[in-house]
Every structure is written in structure tokens, then in C-alpha cells.
Design a protein around this motif. Sequence first.
Motif, PDB file in Angstrom:
ATOM      1  N   VAL A 152      85.023  55.239  29.827  1.00  0.00           N
ATOM      2  CA  VAL A 152      85.432  56.630  29.850  1.00  0.00           C
ATOM      3  C   VAL A 152      86.754  56.714  29.844  1.00  0.00           C
ATOM      4  O   VAL A 152      87.599  55.996  30.306  1.00  0.00           O
ATOM      5  N   SER A 153      87.112  57.777  29.199  1.00  0.00           N
ATOM      6  CA  SER A 153      88.723  58.116  28.974  1.00  0.00           C
ATOM      7  C   SER A 153      88.741  59.551  29.679  1.00  0.00           C
ATOM      8  O   SER A 153      88.181  60.141  30.124  1.00  0.00           O
ATOM      9  N   GLY A 154      90.187  59.967  29.444  1.00  0.00           N
ATOM     10  CA  GLY A 154      90.318  61.341  29.858  1.00  0.00           C
ATOM     11  C   GLY A 154      89.824  62.433  29.067  1.00  0.00           C
ATOM     12  O   GLY A 154      89.523  62.092  27.780  1.00  0.00           O
ATOM     13  N   ALA A 155      89.407  63.495  29.466  1.00  0.00           N
ATOM     14  CA  ALA A 155      88.927  64.703  28.829  1.00  0.00           C
ATOM     15  C   ALA A 155      89.665  65.053  27.573  1.00  0.00           C
ATOM     16  O   ALA A 155      91.033  65.250  27.798  1.00  0.00           O
ATOM     17  N   SER A 156      89.048  65.465  26.348  1.00  0.00           N
ATOM     18  CA  SER A 156      89.548  66.201  25.551  1.00  0.00           C
ATOM     19  C   SER A 156      89.954  67.602  25.815  1.00  0.00           C
ATOM     20  O   SER A 156      89.244  68.039  26.995  1.00  0.00           O
ATOM     21  N   ARG A 165      86.813  63.798  32.616  1.00  0.00           N
ATOM     22  CA  ARG A 165      86.690  62.516  32.271  1.00  0.00           C
ATOM     23  C   ARG A 165      85.631  62.579  31.062  1.00  0.00           C
ATOM     24  O   ARG A 165      84.678  63.766  31.071  1.00  0.00           O
ATOM     25  N   MET A 166      85.310  61.982  30.263  1.00  0.00           N
ATOM     26  CA  MET A 166      84.224  61.820  29.191  1.00  0.00           C
ATOM     27  C   MET A 166      84.019  60.262  28.593  1.00  0.00           C
ATOM     28  O   MET A 166      84.908  59.694  28.720  1.00  0.00           O
ATOM     29  N   PRO A 167      82.985  60.246  28.260  1.00  0.00           N
ATOM     30  CA  PRO A 167      82.714  58.859  27.414  1.00  0.00           C
ATOM     31  C   PRO A 167      83.458  58.806  26.279  1.00  0.00           C
ATOM     32  O   PRO A 167      83.468  59.700  25.467  1.00  0.00           O
ATOM     33  N   VAL A 168      83.701  57.535  25.974  1.00  0.00           N
ATOM     34  CA  VAL A 168      84.498  57.027  24.874  1.00  0.00           C
ATOM     35  C   VAL A 168      83.398  57.195  23.628  1.00  0.00           C
ATOM     36  O   VAL A 168      82.391  56.347  23.570  1.00  0.00           O
ATOM     37  N   LEU A 169      83.356  57.985  22.615  1.00  0.00           N
ATOM     38  CA  LEU A 169      82.715  58.151  21.366  1.00  0.00           C
ATOM     39  C   LEU A 169      83.296  57.235  20.296  1.00  0.00           C
ATOM     40  O   LEU A 169      84.329  57.560  19.883  1.00  0.00           O
ATOM     41  N   LEU A 170      82.503  56.394  19.826  1.00  0.00           N
ATOM     42  CA  LEU A 170      82.803  55.559  18.559  1.00  0.00           C
ATOM     43  C   LEU A 170      82.259  56.094  17.308  1.00  0.00           C
ATOM     44  O   LEU A 170      81.133  56.626  17.207  1.00  0.00           O
TER      45      LEU A 170
END
Length: 223
Positions: A152-156, A165-170
Motif C-alpha cells: 500500500v502507498s499513500g493515497a491519491s 492509504r491505498m493498494p498499489v495498482l500495477l
Amino acid sequence: MCGPFTQRYTWAEVREFLSVIGAPLNLRPRFNIAPTTTIDVVRLDVEGQRELVRMRWGLVPGWWSKPLKYVPATFNARAETVAEKPMFWNAFKARRCIIPASGFYEWTGEKGAKVPHLFSAADGSPVLAFAGLWDRWKSPEGEEILSATIIVSGASAWMTPYHDRMPVLLMSEQFDAWLSGEAGPDALRPAAESALREWIVSARVNKTGQGADDPSLVEPVAA
């Protein structure tokens, strides 16, 4: 963070999106997946081909020497520290994976009156690709367990009103570099503002582990 999420795609859909090899699997739709339960994970096999494997959600590093019940919460790994934290750094170097998902939940509102929101692909795609890590652990009793975590990264800016926070989407063009280990921590960024859509769903989702087989959980409800 990335808490409960959904995996509700067909074998044909996940194979097309992630170029998975192997015999077709009978994939059961799941609508409220909780940590420590079993999830679908895509990793590279010994020949470098993508395979779908089922793993425990909550990574157990191979060096862990205590019983499973003492493993801390490892269902998420923070993008900012994943390459350095002892629980994750070995897997970051050598065992990358992609966790296919159809959506994930976050909550707004005050304690006792939390409102669940479901996030899915803005273009209606049945599959999102979460960046993940996996590992192989053997219990003191000799049982081998495969496990995984969602990064997870910081949120957009778009996501911030719902969670920080939010999951990192590839994206598809990132799959090879991520799985091979070529991509570094700088690849773990928040998703584009236009990547996701959101709607409010039933408060029954608030009960972790309840209704995992109930498709009505993901249907929109009035605010």
C-alpha cells in the motif's frame, strides 16, 4: 491500508488480463475477503511463466521461528519501507507477486456508524492488479505455508477523502518489471486519479469474514 477486498472474476478473465498459464481453475467468487484467509496470487514459476497459486493473506517470512499465531499483522506492507523492513525485505528482493482483485473496501464516518465504500476499476474491468510479495515458510511441525501481502502507498488526492492509504495498482506494462524484480520502490506510487470508481455498499460488509459468498454485498445502496 487495504482491508477486506473482493476476487470475483472468471478464469478466462484473470488469464487474459495477467497472461496466466496452466489448466483452468474453478475460481469461486468471494465478496468479503478477510486477512489470514486464502487468496489468489500470481507469481512466476521456475520457468519464469506466470502461474496462479492460492496463498495465506498475511505474509510469514521464511526465517520466522515462532508459531504462526505470533506473526504480526502483515497483510499490508507500506511502499515507503517495504524494501527495508525485516518482515518484507527478502521477499521484496526475490519473491514478487501480483494479487488479482475485483475491488476493495474503505470506510468513512464515525465509529459505530461507519459507511463502507467499494472501489473498483473505473473502466469496468473485472480485474485489478495489486502489487504484492510472497514467501514460503515451514512451521515447527513441518507444514509448508505460502503467504502473501498487498503493498500500500499513500493515497491519491481522489482517494484521500476516503482513506490516507491505498493498494498499489500495477498497469499491464508494469507486470514484467515488477515480477522480475527489475522495478524498484519508485514504482510503488498511488494509482492515477482516473483509475478507480466508488460507490456505497451494505453495512453488512462491516462484519469481517461475513458474507464472503454473498454477491449482494457489492451492490450499490443509498447513502
